[in-house]
Design a protein around this motif. Structure first.
Motif, short mmCIF file in Angstrom:
data_model
loop_
_atom_site.label_atom_id
_atom_site.label_comp_id
_atom_site.label_asym_id
_atom_site.label_seq_id
_atom_site.Cartn_x
_atom_site.Cartn_y
_atom_site.Cartn_z
N GLY A 174 -4.90 -4.18 12.44
CA GLY A 174 -3.61 -3.73 11.96
C GLY A 174 -2.69 -3.25 13.06
O GLY A 174 -2.92 -3.47 14.25
N ARG A 175 -1.63 -2.59 12.67
CA ARG A 175 -0.60 -2.15 13.59
C ARG A 175 -0.97 -0.80 14.20
O ARG A 175 -1.39 0.12 13.51
CB ARG A 175 0.75 -2.10 12.90
CG ARG A 175 0.81 -1.32 11.60
CD ARG A 175 2.12 -1.55 10.86
NE ARG A 175 3.27 -1.25 11.72
CZ ARG A 175 4.47 -1.80 11.53
NH1 ARG A 175 4.66 -2.67 10.55
NH2 ARG A 175 5.47 -1.49 12.33
N SER A 176 -0.77 -0.69 15.53
CA SER A 176 -1.18 0.53 16.22
C SER A 176 -0.33 1.73 15.83
O SER A 176 -0.81 2.88 15.87
CB SER A 176 -1.13 0.31 17.73
OG SER A 176 -2.16 -0.56 18.15
N ASP A 177 0.93 1.52 15.45
CA ASP A 177 1.77 2.67 15.10
C ASP A 177 1.36 3.30 13.77
O ASP A 177 1.85 4.37 13.41
CB ASP A 177 3.25 2.30 15.09
CG ASP A 177 3.59 1.16 14.16
OD1 ASP A 177 2.66 0.54 13.61
OD2 ASP A 177 4.79 0.86 14.01
N ALA A 178 0.41 2.67 13.06
CA ALA A 178 -0.11 3.28 11.84
C ALA A 178 -0.89 4.56 12.13
O ALA A 178 -1.23 5.31 11.21
CB ALA A 178 -1.01 2.30 11.08
N ALA A 179 -1.14 4.84 13.41
CA ALA A 179 -1.74 6.12 13.77
C ALA A 179 -0.86 7.28 13.34
O ALA A 179 -1.36 8.39 13.10
CB ALA A 179 -1.97 6.18 15.28
N ASP A 180 0.44 7.04 13.20
CA ASP A 180 1.40 8.06 12.80
C ASP A 180 1.36 8.25 11.29
O ASP A 180 2.00 7.53 10.53
CB ASP A 180 2.81 7.66 13.25
CG ASP A 180 3.87 8.68 12.87
OD1 ASP A 180 3.52 9.73 12.28
OD2 ASP A 180 5.05 8.44 13.15
N GLY A 181 0.59 9.25 10.85
CA GLY A 181 0.44 9.48 9.43
C GLY A 181 1.69 9.97 8.74
O GLY A 181 1.82 9.85 7.52
N THR A 182 2.63 10.55 9.49
CA THR A 182 3.87 11.00 8.86
C THR A 182 4.73 9.83 8.43
O THR A 182 5.48 9.93 7.45
CB THR A 182 4.67 11.90 9.83
OG1 THR A 182 5.00 11.16 11.01
CG2 THR A 182 3.85 13.12 10.21
N THR A 183 4.62 8.71 9.15
CA THR A 183 5.37 7.50 8.79
C THR A 183 4.57 6.60 7.86
O THR A 183 5.12 5.97 6.96
CB THR A 183 5.75 6.71 10.06
OG1 THR A 183 6.56 7.54 10.89
CG2 THR A 183 6.52 5.44 9.72
N PHE A 184 3.25 6.55 8.09
CA PHE A 184 2.37 5.67 7.30
C PHE A 184 1.31 6.51 6.59
O PHE A 184 0.12 6.45 6.94
CB PHE A 184 1.70 4.65 8.23
CG PHE A 184 2.64 3.73 8.94
CD1 PHE A 184 3.09 2.57 8.33
CD2 PHE A 184 3.07 4.02 10.22
CE1 PHE A 184 3.95 1.71 9.00
CE2 PHE A 184 3.93 3.17 10.91
CZ PHE A 184 4.38 2.01 10.29
N PRO A 185 1.69 7.30 5.60
CA PRO A 185 0.71 8.20 4.97
C PRO A 185 -0.43 7.47 4.26
O PRO A 185 -1.50 8.05 4.07
CB PRO A 185 1.56 9.00 3.97
CG PRO A 185 2.77 8.16 3.72
CD PRO A 185 3.03 7.45 5.01
N ALA A 228 0.83 -1.20 0.00
CA ALA A 228 0.00 0.00 0.00
C ALA A 228 0.86 1.25 0.00
O ALA A 228 0.55 2.24 -0.70
CB ALA A 228 -0.93 -0.01 1.22
N MET A 229 1.94 1.23 0.76
CA MET A 229 2.83 2.39 0.81
C MET A 229 3.47 2.63 -0.56
O MET A 229 3.57 3.78 -1.02
CB MET A 229 3.89 2.16 1.88
CG MET A 229 3.34 2.08 3.29
SD MET A 229 3.05 3.68 4.04
CE MET A 229 4.72 4.06 4.57
N ALA A 230 3.91 1.57 -1.21
CA ALA A 230 4.56 1.71 -2.52
C ALA A 230 3.57 2.10 -3.61
O ALA A 230 3.90 2.87 -4.51
CB ALA A 230 5.25 0.40 -2.89
#
Length: 424
Positions: free
Chosen positions: A134-145, A121-123
């Motif tokens: 899913g993964r909780s750190d996906a809350a960070d939109g700067t890392t997981f846009p 999805a990122m690519a």
């Protein structure tokens, strides 16, 4: 009527393979530029079964409601549904099929599958919706846009559950025992960082008790829990594992008003265990259940009453159904905002991403807590409320609230940094 829709309406088990798909929404062929497609590769047959069918039914009924009103901003909607059986490789295959079909979002409703899809999805710049999974750190939109939970992640859910327990305990949780009984999978292990951190700050003893997937056999684990003699117990599973855990907890004398979980407990789970036997059990809910919310009443009047419902009428208003409605309402709101900013058709995944991350204080007419998404915060605040099963329905025990978000975001940023460095 599509194959999946016919099967859902007749109550049969869903057994779609990767080669089959349902297109739900518009009744006639339309200009491709005016149709927005959403991909729903989900688990109808392995672990989450009835959980998925109710959630997906809510998603499709909401799209039928919107389409019946003429769509949004000149577009109508189609849902492309596949079964991945909670298997990452099948999920990847389904994702690739859906990408070729032109979907703008993918909602896998599975932590193992969602985790496997993140790199693609990122690519691909595909909006991967990890609602309640899913993964909780996906809350960070700067890392997981391109990964958008739109909902309280498991760290936020677990933090809220412990916060409620702390407030409901005389003298707080200090010196008390909390048992965490969970499916031994990425989904089940996800809350452990928050629980371990809160055990240290709040001063309680955390006992962890994993059971193998799918969770149909847990008797040995619950013998260990009984010996631990917890003051509070959290169960963390989905589908069969969750109902078995609840039944075993009752059988082993765990007080139901001292037993709680995240979002994955519903009316259907209570029916399986026994309505009275489940009475008092607590859950975190991020979406109001029941038929009172306006959107649910509208679906009953404008979709179900006209014979256009995607599944059994008796499932309309259940917790899982309403979660599907609420999350799809968020996505449609993202479409509305994207087209308001630029009405050019066809809509693109990039513009939808911008629309989703510009949602402000959206509550789906009272179905959701007010939710704001930004390019930085893809979780939306992490708010929910605690509810108790009264034998017939879920009754709210608190107002909407978010707990320990400083701790949650400390973990989010640390794990997101780890992802940036390692890709894991």
């Amino acid at each position: 009527m599509g194959v999946l829709s016919r099967m859902a309406r007749s109550g049969l088990v869903l057994t779609l393979g990767l080669g089959a798909a349902l297109v739900a929404g518009s009744a006639a062929a339309q200009d491709a530029d005016t149709v927005v497609k959403f991909g729903m590769p989900q688990d109808f047959t392995a672990v989450y079964t009835f959980v998925t069918s109710e959630y997906n039914q809510g998603q499709r009924d909401y799209l039928s409601l919107v389409n019946g009103r003429g769509g949004v901003g000149g577009v109508t909607f189609e849902a492309l549904v596949l079964d991945h059986g909670n298997q990452p490789q099948r999920g990847i295959e389904a994702y690739e099929r859906l990408k070729k079909a032109g979907v703008l979002t993918v909602d896998a409703l599975s932590t193992p599958v969602s985790r496997a899809l993140v790199p693609r999805a990122m690519a691909d710049h595909m909006n991967l919706l990890t609602t309640f999974s899913g993964r909780s750190d996906a809350a960070d939109g700067t890392t997981f846009p391109w990964v958008i939970p739109m909902s309280p992640m498991y760290w936020s859910q677990a933090a809220a559950v412990v916060s409620y327990m702390n407030q409901a305990s005389e003298g707080g949780l200090k010196g008390k025992k909390l048992a965490y009984v969970y499916i031994d999978s990425p989904f089940g292990r996800e809350p452990l960082p928050v629980l371990n951190a809160l055990a240290e700050t709040d001063g309680f003893e955390l006992g962890t008790f994993p059971y193998p997937s799918p969770g149909s056999e847990q008797s040995a684990v619950w013998t260990q829990v009984r010996r631990f003699r917890p003051d509070w117990t959290i169960i963390w599973g989905g589908g069969i594992g969750q109902t078995v855990a609840l039944r075993e907890a009752v059988r082993n004398g765990i007080p139901r008003d001292r037993l709680a979980t995240g979002v994955w407990l519903s009316e259907s789970d209570a029916e399986i265990v026994g309505r009275e036997q489940a009475k008092g059990v607590l859950k975190f809910e991020a979406v109001a259940s029941g038929r009172e919310p306006k959107i649910i009443a509208d679906i009953l009047a404008e979709v179900v009453a006209k014979g256009k419902g995607a599944g059994p009428e008796e499932k309309v208003g259940t917790a899982y159904y309403n979660m599907g409605v609420g999350m799809m309402a968020m996505v449609v709101e993202g479409v509305r905002l994207a087209l308001a900013a630029d009405p050019t058709l066809p809509l693109t995944a990039e513009r939808l991403n911008a629309g989703l991350t510009s949602i402000r204080d959206f509550d789906a007419e009272g179905l959701l807590p007010p939710t704001t998404l930004t390019p930085e915060d893809h979780q939306g605040g992490g708010a929910g409320r605690m509810a108790a099963w009264d034998g017939t329905r879920w009754v709210a025990k608190t107002d909407w609230f978010a707990a320990h978000q400083d701790l949650v975001w400390k973990l989010v940023r640390a794990e997101a940094e780890h992802y940036r460095k390692t890709g894991e």
